[in-house]
Structures are given as C-alpha cells and as structure tokens.
Design a protein around this motif. Structure first.
Motif, PDB file in Angstrom:
ATOM      1  N   LYS A  99      45.141  35.137  44.125  1.00  0.00           N
ATOM      2  CA  LYS A  99      45.075  34.413  42.858  1.00  0.00           C
ATOM      3  C   LYS A  99      44.590  32.969  42.991  1.00  0.00           C
ATOM      4  CE  LYS A  99      47.823  34.049  38.625  1.00  0.00           C
ATOM      5  NZ  LYS A  99      49.146  34.368  38.021  1.00  0.00           N
ATOM      6  N   SER A 151      45.663  38.358  41.504  1.00  0.00           N
ATOM      7  CA  SER A 151      45.206  38.498  40.124  1.00  0.00           C
ATOM      8  C   SER A 151      44.683  39.895  39.834  1.00  0.00           C
ATOM      9  CB  SER A 151      44.112  37.469  39.815  1.00  0.00           C
ATOM     10  OG  SER A 151      43.027  37.609  40.710  1.00  0.00           O
ATOM     11  N   GLU A 152      44.304  40.629  40.894  1.00  0.00           N
ATOM     12  CA  GLU A 152      43.812  41.996  40.746  1.00  0.00           C
ATOM     13  C   GLU A 152      44.298  42.826  41.919  1.00  0.00           C
ATOM     14  OE1 GLU A 152      39.552  42.316  40.203  1.00  0.00           O
ATOM     15  OE2 GLU A 152      39.473  40.329  39.263  1.00  0.00           O
ATOM     16  N   SER A 153      44.466  44.128  41.693  1.00  0.00           N
ATOM     17  CA  SER A 153      44.817  45.023  42.793  1.00  0.00           C
ATOM     18  C   SER A 153      44.340  46.441  42.486  1.00  0.00           C
ATOM     19  CB  SER A 153      46.329  45.035  43.056  1.00  0.00           C
ATOM     20  OG  SER A 153      47.017  45.653  41.990  1.00  0.00           O
ATOM     21  N   ASP A 154      43.987  47.145  43.549  1.00  0.00           N
ATOM     22  CA  ASP A 154      43.555  48.534  43.427  1.00  0.00           C
ATOM     23  C   ASP A 154      44.000  49.259  44.685  1.00  0.00           C
ATOM     24  OD1 ASP A 154      42.383  50.883  42.658  1.00  0.00           O
ATOM     25  OD2 ASP A 154      40.321  50.239  43.010  1.00  0.00           O
ATOM     26  N   LYS A 212      40.973  32.971  44.697  1.00  0.00           N
ATOM     27  CA  LYS A 212      40.059  33.986  44.136  1.00  0.00           C
ATOM     28  C   LYS A 212      39.309  34.746  45.231  1.00  0.00           C
ATOM     29  CE  LYS A 212      39.328  31.549  39.745  1.00  0.00           C
ATOM     30  NZ  LYS A 212      40.360  30.519  39.972  1.00  0.00           N
TER      31      LYS A 212
END
Length: 340
Positions: free
Chosen positions: A166, A148-151, A169
């Motif tokens: 995802k 759901s998020e990436s950096d 969480k």
C-alpha cells in the motif's frame, strides 16, 4: 573475467557495443545534416542522438540502449521496492518467527521493467499446504492494512500471493517453500557477464511479451528465467556461426535475428535447447510440437513444458520480426510498435 565476446563487462562500457554506437554515430553525422532531424519525439525513451544515424540497424541499436536505460529503475525506485520488501518481511516474521524471507527474480538480477513484480519466497518449517499459507498470509496483510490489492493464485503449480504494497505501491509475488528462483540468481548474473548483449535483448523481449500478456509462467507464458535461457541459446548459436561478425554486430541486428530465429527458423519438433557449456541444440528422442528447454540447474527438468501458450509466443515473435524488418522508422521510434 573475460567474456565469450572478447571483452569484459567493464570494457563493454568503453570499447564494446556502446562505443561502437558512438563510433558509428560520428560516421553517420559526417554524411548528414543534424539540423534536419526534428527534436520532437513520441517515445519517451528516445534521446536526441537516436534519430540521427541513417542506417536502420544503427538507429535501432541506439534506441535499444536508450530504452534499456529508460526502464532501468532509479535509486528512488529501488529504495521504494526495498522498503516494501522490508515491510513484507517484517509481517512474515510476525506470524512465523523462524521463517526465512528471500527476494529473487528480475529485481535481483537487474532485468526488471518499471512495473515488474518483486518476487519473494517465505521459507517456513511447516508441513502446511502452500495454498493454505497463501490464504493465511493474505488474510494477515489485509487485516493489518498493509496491501491495497491481493490475488491468490492457488491453482498454479507453485501457489502465489500477488499483492500491491500500500505505502510504496509496489507489486509483489509471494510464494512459499520453493527456492528454485533464488538458486538461479547467480546463474543469470554469470550469463549476463559472459554474454553482454543478453541484458539488452532480454529486456526488450520481456517488454514485448508483457504487452501481450505472454510473460507470466502461471498463465502459461514465458517467464523471466526461461526467456534468459532462450536469449542465451540464441546468442550461443549466433556466436558459433559468426565469430568474427560478432565483433561489430549491432544490438538491432541481434534483436531482429532473435525474433526471426524463434519465430520462423527454429525446428521445435526435433530440437531441444541446452545452454550448458557453450550451448547446443539436442535432437529430441521423439518428435513433438512442444517447446523443449533444458533447465541448466537440473537437466531432468524441461522449462518449456510450462508454456501452454507456446504457439501464441511463436506467432508473436514472427510478427515482431516482420514489424522490425519492414516498418519504416518514425519519430515515435522503431521499438514503439513492440515495446509499447
């Protein structure tokens, strides 16, 4: 295995710090009316018994134990993280069939906080630049709708892909072909067995640094392994100076002494930290203002050099020492101003 502190980890549960807590608590209750303490509490980790002792060190000792129990992951939380690890491992092997995927860090050592990242390293027989491997894996996980998020932290000495899996969480940090973190797992477990207070003090200080965004190596803060070494060195020095006192010292006293030691007392210009054997503070070959900490696994490596915000860390320790020493205990807890 007998610990430096005169009892084994199993004995600690029955006769060590926790038993000391119960003994002192019973002594305090003889002198106080337990009904005079309100049952309401603001800090979620505080149990009813924590408010009852009058002595601030005993109260703080009890609260440290409460806090560490509160932040320890439940069986359900561990299962979620293991599920996330399983999914990411599967996706890594879908791309690189001969890769090895290993988990390390606080999840493996028992020093994780509720929102701690799960650290993983993917070992690939490849000459490809790790920065490109980070980008490739990020693109794959996004395309598969796994995260759901990436950096992508590709400018760090060790490039890292930070993601949130995802389904569960779960926040995760993924690196490539650098196994240093895996190698320190047993070192940390051995140190925690040898020095029983290490886990409690480390968890509190880790939470404190996290609140101030001073806990991540790639941002110039104090990472988990460096923090374990700092706490270990402090305990080693305290034990050498006060062997008899350590049979009855509280975790509250140790926490305040830790913050004072590194916040105001330690001579950073002249001394280098080593925890080899029973530990020592070694005179630097030349004076400088940097934190210098010998890596117990490779004495040629200085763990302190990566702490770019070292002065901010020292100031924060000095502040924490003042808060714990001079603030009056309240229903929200003694730790609340520093542990959040």
């Amino acid at each position: 295995t007998q610990s430096t502190w005169g009892y084994t980890p199993q004995m600690e549960k029955e006769n060590g710090f926790i038993a000391f807590k119960k003994k002192r608590l019973r002594e305090e209750l003889k002198e106080s009316d337990s009904d005079s303490y309100p049952s309401h509490k603001d800090a979620a980790w505080i149990t009813e018994s924590t408010h009852k002792p009058k002595h601030p060190f005993v109260k703080l000792h009890n609260e440290i134990i409460d806090y560490c129990a509160y932040v320890s992951p439940s069986k359900a939380e561990i299962a979620l993280r293991e599920r996330a690890i399983e999914k990411i491992t599967k996706e890594a092997k879908a791309i690189w069939t001969k890769c090895e995927v290993k988990t390390f860090g606080s999840f493996m050592t028992g020093l994780s906080l509720p929102d701690s990242d799960v650290d993983m390293v993917i070992i690939i027989p490849s000459e490809k630049n790790p920065r490109n491997l980070v980008r490739d894996f990020a693109e794959h996980l996004i395309a598969k709708d796994i995260i759901s998020e990436s950096d992508q932290i590709v400018s760090a000495k060790v490039p890292i892909l930070k993601i949130v899996e995802k389904e569960t969480k779960t926040p995760m940090d993924i690196s490539f072909n650098v196994e240093d973190g895996v190698k320190v797992i047993e070192t940390i477990k051995t140190l925690m067995q040898k020095y029983p207070p290490l886990k409690h003090i480390t968890l509190i200080v880790k939470a404190y640094l996290r609140e101030r965004q001073l806990n991540e190596t790639f941002r110039g803060g104090v990472g988990s392994f460096l923090l374990v070494v700092l706490v270990t060195s402090f305990l080693q020095q305290e034990y050498k100076e006060n062997k008899e006192e350590f049979k009855k010292i509280t975790l509250g006293e140790l926490l305040i002494k830790f913050f004072r030691f590194y916040g105001t007392e330690f001579n950073y210009e002249e001394l280098k930290i080593s925890i080899i054997g029973e530990g020592s503070l070694v005179k630097k070959p030349f004076k400088d203002s940097d934190l210098s900490v010998e890596n117990p696994q490779d004495i040629e490596v200085d763990l302190g050099r990566s702490v770019r915000h070292f002065r901010d860390v020292v100031k924060s320790f000095q502040y924490a020492s003042d808060i714990l020493r001079f603030n009056s205990p309240s229903l929200s807890g003694i730790l609340h101003p520093i542990a959040g």
